[in-house]
Design a protein around this motif. Sequence first.
Motif, PDB file in Angstrom:
ATOM      1  N   GLY A   1       0.810  -1.215   0.000  1.00 41.45           N
ATOM      2  CA  GLY A   1       0.000   0.000   0.000  1.00 41.45           C
ATOM      3  C   GLY A   1       0.841   1.261   0.000  1.00 41.45           C
ATOM      4  O   GLY A   1       0.516   2.241  -0.682  1.00 41.45           O
ATOM      5  N   VAL A   2       1.942   1.230   0.747  1.00 45.28           N
ATOM      6  CA  VAL A   2       2.849   2.385   0.767  1.00 45.28           C
ATOM      7  C   VAL A   2       3.454   2.610  -0.611  1.00 45.28           C
ATOM      8  O   VAL A   2       3.395   3.713  -1.169  1.00 45.28           O
ATOM      9  CB  VAL A   2       3.969   2.185   1.814  1.00 45.28           C
ATOM     10  CG1 VAL A   2       4.979   3.336   1.726  1.00 45.28           C
ATOM     11  CG2 VAL A   2       3.386   2.097   3.220  1.00 45.28           C
ATOM     12  N   VAL A   3       4.024   1.551  -1.178  1.00 41.28           N
ATOM     13  CA  VAL A   3       4.711   1.674  -2.472  1.00 41.28           C
ATOM     14  C   VAL A   3       3.732   2.068  -3.575  1.00 41.28           C
ATOM     15  O   VAL A   3       4.024   2.941  -4.402  1.00 41.28           O
ATOM     16  CB  VAL A   3       5.417   0.350  -2.827  1.00 41.28           C
ATOM     17  CG1 VAL A   3       6.016   0.433  -4.231  1.00 41.28           C
ATOM     18  CG2 VAL A   3       6.504   0.038  -1.812  1.00 41.28           C
ATOM     19  N   ILE A   4       2.567   1.429  -3.596  1.00 45.63           N
ATOM     20  CA  ILE A   4       1.588   1.709  -4.655  1.00 45.63           C
ATOM     21  C   ILE A   4       1.105   3.145  -4.585  1.00 45.63           C
ATOM     22  O   ILE A   4       1.008   3.839  -5.608  1.00 45.63           O
ATOM     23  CB  ILE A   4       0.399   0.734  -4.550  1.00 45.63           C
ATOM     24  CG1 ILE A   4       0.840  -0.672  -4.944  1.00 45.63           C
ATOM     25  CG2 ILE A   4      -0.761   1.203  -5.436  1.00 45.63           C
ATOM     26  CD1 ILE A   4      -0.190  -1.739  -4.649  1.00 45.63           C
ATOM     27  N   ASN A   5       0.801   3.636  -3.394  1.00 45.88           N
ATOM     28  CA  ASN A   5       0.266   4.992  -3.284  1.00 45.88           C
ATOM     29  C   ASN A   5       1.328   6.059  -3.545  1.00 45.88           C
ATOM     30  O   ASN A   5       1.020   7.110  -4.110  1.00 45.88           O
ATOM     31  CB  ASN A   5      -0.402   5.192  -1.923  1.00 45.88           C
ATOM     32  CG  ASN A   5      -1.822   4.671  -1.914  1.00 45.88           C
ATOM     33  OD1 ASN A   5      -2.744   5.340  -2.365  1.00 45.88           O
ATOM     34  ND2 ASN A   5      -1.993   3.459  -1.411  1.00 45.88           N
ATOM     35  N   VAL A   6       2.563   5.787  -3.181  1.00 47.81           N
ATOM     36  CA  VAL A   6       3.642   6.702  -3.546  1.00 47.81           C
ATOM     37  C   VAL A   6       3.817   6.713  -5.061  1.00 47.81           C
ATOM     38  O   VAL A   6       4.017   7.771  -5.678  1.00 47.81           O
ATOM     39  CB  VAL A   6       4.956   6.309  -2.841  1.00 47.81           C
ATOM     40  CG1 VAL A   6       6.122   7.120  -3.404  1.00 47.81           C
ATOM     41  CG2 VAL A   6       4.850   6.538  -1.338  1.00 47.81           C
ATOM     42  N   THR A   7       3.709   5.520  -5.673  1.00 46.48           N
ATOM     43  CA  THR A   7       3.792   5.427  -7.131  1.00 46.48           C
ATOM     44  C   THR A   7       2.682   6.221  -7.795  1.00 46.48           C
ATOM     45  O   THR A   7       2.921   6.977  -8.754  1.00 46.48           O
ATOM     46  CB  THR A   7       3.709   3.954  -7.587  1.00 46.48           C
ATOM     47  OG1 THR A   7       4.783   3.215  -7.010  1.00 46.48           O
ATOM     48  CG2 THR A   7       3.776   3.848  -9.098  1.00 46.48           C
ATOM     49  N   LEU A   8       1.449   6.071  -7.296  1.00 48.47           N
ATOM     50  CA  LEU A   8       0.316   6.811  -7.860  1.00 48.47           C
ATOM     51  C   LEU A   8       0.532   8.317  -7.745  1.00 48.47           C
ATOM     52  O   LEU A   8       0.216   9.074  -8.674  1.00 48.47           O
ATOM     53  CB  LEU A   8      -0.979   6.412  -7.139  1.00 48.47           C
ATOM     54  CG  LEU A   8      -1.516   5.008  -7.429  1.00 48.47           C
ATOM     55  CD1 LEU A   8      -2.653   4.671  -6.472  1.00 48.47           C
ATOM     56  CD2 LEU A   8      -1.996   4.902  -8.879  1.00 48.47           C
ATOM     57  N   ALA A   9       1.062   8.742  -6.613  1.00 47.22           N
ATOM     58  CA  ALA A   9       1.287  10.176  -6.407  1.00 47.22           C
ATOM     59  C   ALA A   9       2.298  10.725  -7.412  1.00 47.22           C
ATOM     60  O   ALA A   9       2.035  11.712  -8.109  1.00 47.22           O
ATOM     61  CB  ALA A   9       1.759  10.429  -4.976  1.00 47.22           C
ATOM     62  N   PHE A  10       3.445  10.076  -7.518  1.00 44.64           N
ATOM     63  CA  PHE A  10       4.485  10.577  -8.422  1.00 44.64           C
ATOM     64  C   PHE A  10       4.092  10.402  -9.888  1.00 44.64           C
ATOM     65  O   PHE A  10       4.413  11.251 -10.724  1.00 44.64           O
ATOM     66  CB  PHE A  10       5.814   9.886  -8.138  1.00 44.64           C
ATOM     67  CG  PHE A  10       6.527  10.430  -6.941  1.00 44.64           C
ATOM     68  CD1 PHE A  10       6.845  11.778  -6.859  1.00 44.64           C
ATOM     69  CD2 PHE A  10       6.873   9.613  -5.881  1.00 44.64           C
ATOM     70  CE1 PHE A  10       7.505  12.299  -5.750  1.00 44.64           C
ATOM     71  CE2 PHE A  10       7.532  10.113  -4.768  1.00 44.64           C
ATOM     72  CZ  PHE A  10       7.847  11.466  -4.705  1.00 44.64           C
ATOM     73  N   PHE A  11       3.407   9.317 -10.183  1.00 44.47           N
ATOM     74  CA  PHE A  11       2.956   9.102 -11.565  1.00 44.47           C
ATOM     75  C   PHE A  11       2.023  10.234 -11.993  1.00 44.47           C
ATOM     76  O   PHE A  11       2.174  10.801 -13.078  1.00 44.47           O
ATOM     77  CB  PHE A  11       2.247   7.754 -11.669  1.00 44.47           C
ATOM     78  CG  PHE A  11       1.690   7.472 -13.036  1.00 44.47           C
ATOM     79  CD1 PHE A  11       2.506   6.990 -14.042  1.00 44.47           C
ATOM     80  CD2 PHE A  11       0.349   7.679 -13.315  1.00 44.47           C
ATOM     81  CE1 PHE A  11       1.998   6.726 -15.315  1.00 44.47           C
ATOM     82  CE2 PHE A  11      -0.168   7.427 -14.575  1.00 44.47           C
ATOM     83  CZ  PHE A  11       0.661   6.940 -15.577  1.00 44.47           C
TER      84      PHE A  11
END
Length: 223
Positions: free
Chosen positions: A146-156
């Motif tokens: 969840g941490v990695v995915i949401n950070v990815t979504l934010a930067f993407f």
Amino acid sequence: MFELPDISARLAMLGKALVPAMFGIICHEVAHGWAAYKMGDNTAKFLGRLTLNPVKHFDVQGVGVFVFTTLFTPFIFGWAKPVPVRPQFFSNPRQGMMLVSVAGPLANFAVALLCALFAKTVFNLGTAGVLSVELARLLLEVFQLGVVINVTLAFFNLMPIPPLDGSHIVEGLLPRPLANAYASIGRYGMLILVLLILSGFFSVVLWPLIRVTAESFFRLVGF
């Protein structure tokens, strides 16, 4: 030589990633709508989009991309049905769109931090014997993803490629003629994203940023 992904492992990841990813994607859209509502546009509220009910945000293509990227690519992302925003109701439409655009990625950073806190809590409960080893391990993997995915979504979404959120922020900073010309690139946005994926841009540029940010969130909660 091209190697096929381990589908069984990827399917397991899909199951673990589904809830934190969908929650983050929905929060992203709700944040857009909430920011617009606070600045005078009640469209999202009128349409019932200021809710965490996934049915209100379901998008077939967005879910399809989420499943595909989880199974076959190093990066997991997807999207929900975009919340309609009418900037003509803002006192300052250009500034308003910038604030609405940044609200989505900020929501993903908030969800990532929340997942990091949950991961730390699960670890403590597992260590104390409150949770079984198997359940603690499963929940820990879910929240870490969840941490990695949401950070990815934010930067993407912060990438300055129309029509991603980052492009609207850039538009607000440019003189209007340049902003209009810049926004016209949006018709090629999906093609540009595909080319960036194939070029390895995400692995070289975006992934190190995602990793450092995710690690920072874990350190922030003492994990």
